[in-house]
Enzyme design. Structure first.
Site, PDB file in Angstrom:
ATOM      1  N   GLU A  54      -9.723 -10.758  -7.416  1.00 31.96           N
ATOM      2  CA  GLU A  54      -8.743  -9.677  -7.288  1.00 31.96           C
ATOM      3  C   GLU A  54      -7.598  -9.821  -8.298  1.00 31.96           C
ATOM      4  OE1 GLU A  54      -7.708  -9.711  -3.134  1.00 31.96           O
ATOM      5  OE2 GLU A  54      -9.692  -8.990  -2.547  1.00 31.96           O
ATOM      6  N   ARG A 104      -1.732 -14.018   4.475  1.00 29.92           N
ATOM      7  CA  ARG A 104      -2.473 -13.366   5.565  1.00 29.92           C
ATOM      8  C   ARG A 104      -1.704 -13.499   6.887  1.00 29.92           C
ATOM      9  NH1 ARG A 104      -6.997 -10.123   4.347  1.00 29.92           N
ATOM     10  NH2 ARG A 104      -7.839 -10.678   6.375  1.00 29.92           N
ATOM     11  N   ASN A 138      -2.133   0.462   6.684  1.00 30.05           N
ATOM     12  CA  ASN A 138      -1.621  -0.798   7.243  1.00 30.05           C
ATOM     13  C   ASN A 138      -0.748  -1.618   6.283  1.00 30.05           C
ATOM     14  OD1 ASN A 138      -3.692  -1.692   5.667  1.00 30.05           O
ATOM     15  ND2 ASN A 138      -4.903  -2.594   7.319  1.00 30.05           N
ATOM     16  N   PHE A 178     -15.727   3.615   6.882  1.00 31.03           N
ATOM     17  CA  PHE A 178     -14.342   3.965   6.553  1.00 31.03           C
ATOM     18  C   PHE A 178     -14.058   3.953   5.051  1.00 31.03           C
ATOM     19  CE2 PHE A 178     -14.477  -0.604   7.642  1.00 31.03           C
ATOM     20  CZ  PHE A 178     -14.002  -1.169   6.463  1.00 31.03           C
ATOM     21  N   THR A 180      -5.425  -6.857  10.776  1.00 29.64           N
ATOM     22  CA  THR A 180      -5.755  -5.611  10.084  1.00 29.64           C
ATOM     23  C   THR A 180      -5.248  -4.384  10.849  1.00 29.64           C
ATOM     24  OG1 THR A 180      -7.778  -6.690   9.321  1.00 29.64           O
ATOM     25  CG2 THR A 180      -7.668  -4.301   9.062  1.00 29.64           C
ATOM     26  N   LYS A 182       0.829  -1.207   0.000  1.00 29.32           N
ATOM     27  CA  LYS A 182       0.000   0.000   0.000  1.00 29.32           C
ATOM     28  C   LYS A 182       0.876   1.275   0.000  1.00 29.32           C
ATOM     29  CE  LYS A 182      -3.999  -2.210   2.229  1.00 29.32           C
ATOM     30  NZ  LYS A 182      -5.000  -2.121   3.336  1.00 29.32           N
ATOM     31  N   TYR A 234     -12.320  -2.368  -3.678  1.00 25.94           N
ATOM     32  CA  TYR A 234     -12.843  -2.517  -2.306  1.00 25.94           C
ATOM     33  C   TYR A 234     -14.375  -2.427  -2.265  1.00 25.94           C
ATOM     34  CZ  TYR A 234      -8.347  -2.551   0.214  1.00 25.94           C
ATOM     35  OH  TYR A 234      -7.110  -2.890   0.729  1.00 25.94           O
ATOM     36  N   ARG A 278       2.586  -6.086   9.184  1.00 26.79           N
ATOM     37  CA  ARG A 278       1.856  -4.932   9.742  1.00 26.79           C
ATOM     38  C   ARG A 278       2.424  -4.506  11.090  1.00 26.79           C
ATOM     39  NH1 ARG A 278      -4.084  -6.903   7.538  1.00 26.79           N
ATOM     40  NH2 ARG A 278      -4.198  -5.494   5.747  1.00 26.79           N
ATOM     41  N   HIS A 301      -2.132  -5.398   1.556  1.00 26.75           N
ATOM     42  CA  HIS A 301      -3.413  -6.084   1.355  1.00 26.75           C
ATOM     43  C   HIS A 301      -3.126  -7.514   0.952  1.00 26.75           C
ATOM     44  CE1 HIS A 301      -7.265  -7.341  -0.285  1.00 26.75           C
ATOM     45  NE2 HIS A 301      -6.570  -7.820  -1.297  1.00 26.75           N
TER      46      HIS A 301
HETATM   47  P1  RTP Z   1      -7.128  -5.693   3.289  1.00 22.14           P
HETATM   48  O1  RTP Z   1      -8.446  -6.059   2.622  1.00 22.14           O
HETATM   49  O2  RTP Z   1      -6.654  -4.311   2.934  1.00 22.14           O
HETATM   50  O3  RTP Z   1      -6.097  -6.762   3.072  1.00 22.14           O
HETATM   51  O4  RTP Z   1      -7.343  -5.668   4.878  1.00 22.14           O
HETATM   52  P2  RTP Z   1      -8.095  -6.730   5.765  1.00 22.14           P
HETATM   53  O5  RTP Z   1      -8.631  -7.851   4.917  1.00 22.14           O
HETATM   54  O6  RTP Z   1      -7.188  -7.094   6.882  1.00 22.14           O
HETATM   55  O7  RTP Z   1      -9.284  -5.850   6.322  1.00 22.14           O
HETATM   56  P3  RTP Z   1     -10.720  -5.556   5.666  1.00 22.14           P
HETATM   57  O8  RTP Z   1     -11.754  -5.853   6.696  1.00 22.14           O
HETATM   58  O9  RTP Z   1     -10.853  -6.200   4.323  1.00 22.14           O
HETATM   59  O10 RTP Z   1     -10.680  -3.973   5.480  1.00 22.14           O
HETATM   60  C1  RTP Z   1     -10.059  -3.371   4.363  1.00 22.14           C
HETATM   61  C2  RTP Z   1      -9.256  -2.189   4.831  1.00 22.14           C
HETATM   62  O11 RTP Z   1     -10.147  -1.215   5.348  1.00 22.14           O
HETATM   63  C3  RTP Z   1      -9.567  -0.547   6.454  1.00 22.14           C
HETATM   64  N1  RTP Z   1     -10.383  -0.714   7.634  1.00 22.14           N
HETATM   65  N2  RTP Z   1     -10.620   0.252   8.460  1.00 22.14           N
HETATM   66  N3  RTP Z   1     -11.515   1.794  10.643  1.00 22.14           N
HETATM   67  C4  RTP Z   1     -11.875   0.536  10.552  1.00 22.14           C
HETATM   68  O12 RTP Z   1     -12.604  -0.014  11.375  1.00 22.14           O
HETATM   69  C5  RTP Z   1     -11.394  -0.235   9.427  1.00 22.14           C
HETATM   70  N4  RTP Z   1     -11.661  -1.498   9.201  1.00 22.14           N
HETATM   71  C6  RTP Z   1     -11.009  -1.801   8.058  1.00 22.14           C
HETATM   72  C7  RTP Z   1      -8.223  -1.173   6.704  1.00 22.14           C
HETATM   73  O13 RTP Z   1      -7.227  -0.337   6.149  1.00 22.14           O
HETATM   74  C8  RTP Z   1      -8.295  -2.495   5.983  1.00 22.14           C
HETATM   75  O14 RTP Z   1      -7.033  -2.914   5.535  1.00 22.14           O
HETATM   76 MG    MG Z   2      -9.792  -7.525   3.176  1.00 20.03          MG
END
Ligand code: RTP
Ligand code: MG
Length: 143
Positions: free
Chosen positions: A128, A87, A114, A59, A93, A11, A51, A104, A117
């Site tokens: 994706e 992962r 973070n 968010f 996250t 990122k 996304y 991370r 992805h």
């Molecule tokens: P990613 O998709 O980026 O790999 O991250 P992830 O699976 O660990 O988390 P995901 O739930 O898919 O969320 C995508 C991105 O959104 C942001 N986020 N912010 N403020 C919040 O509560 C919140 N929750 C998620 C994070 O930057 C996350 O990587």
């Molecule tokens: Mg995700």
């Protein structure tokens, strides 16, 4: 375990920190191989589409702004159990919850910025990878 492919993004925060190589080393040391890679500046439309599952989340706007704030490295990693392995290497996250030694924990500042992805399932990996790469941009399995 089956050989899988997963989509990984380094990122904008990690690109700005100049830690692309350090992150790639984590993947290499874990036995994951690159089969496609490019550095791109995402447009707002590209980030929103990528996304899309989070469109209704509070968010979402911040996430799209962040993902378009600078260049990213988009890549396909291949290896045994690549989706879960990536992962695991990434960590939780929220970097505050991420296990010591994960990407991370070591390179991310906040849940919003973070560092990486990674696809979270076979279904999302297929979507994706297809979102960013055409079939002829994916290299054959390297042995
Ligand atoms: P990613 O998709 O980026 O790999 O991250 P992830 O699976 O660990 O988390 P995901 O739930 O898919 O969320 C995508 C991105 O959104 C942001 N986020 N912010 N403020 C919040 O509560 C919140 N929750 C998620 C994070 O930057 C996350 O990587
Ligand atoms: Mg995700």
């Amino acid at each position: 375990m089956a050989v899988e492919r997963t989509l990984s993004i380094i990122k904008p925060d990690a690109v700005a920190k100049n830690v692309i190589g350090q992150i790639e080393s984590r993947f290499e040391n874990a036995g994951l191989r690159l089969v496609a890679m490019k550095m791109v500046q995402l447009s707002q439309e590209q980030a929103e589409g990528f996304y899309a599952e989070h469109r209704e989340r509070p968010f979402f706007g911040d996430l799209v702004s962040f993902m378009t704030s600078g260049p990213v490295v988009v890549q396909v990693l291949e290896g045994e159990g690549a989706i879960a392995k990536n992962r695991e290497l990434m960590g939780a996250t929220n970097p505050k919850d991420a296990a010591a030694g994960t990407i991370r924990a070591d390179f991310a500042e906040s849940i919003d910025e973070n560092a990486v992805h990674g696809s979270d399932s076979e279904t999302s990996a297929a979507r994706e990878i297809g979102y960013f790469f055409s079939a002829d941009e994916l290299c054959a399995r390297i042995r």
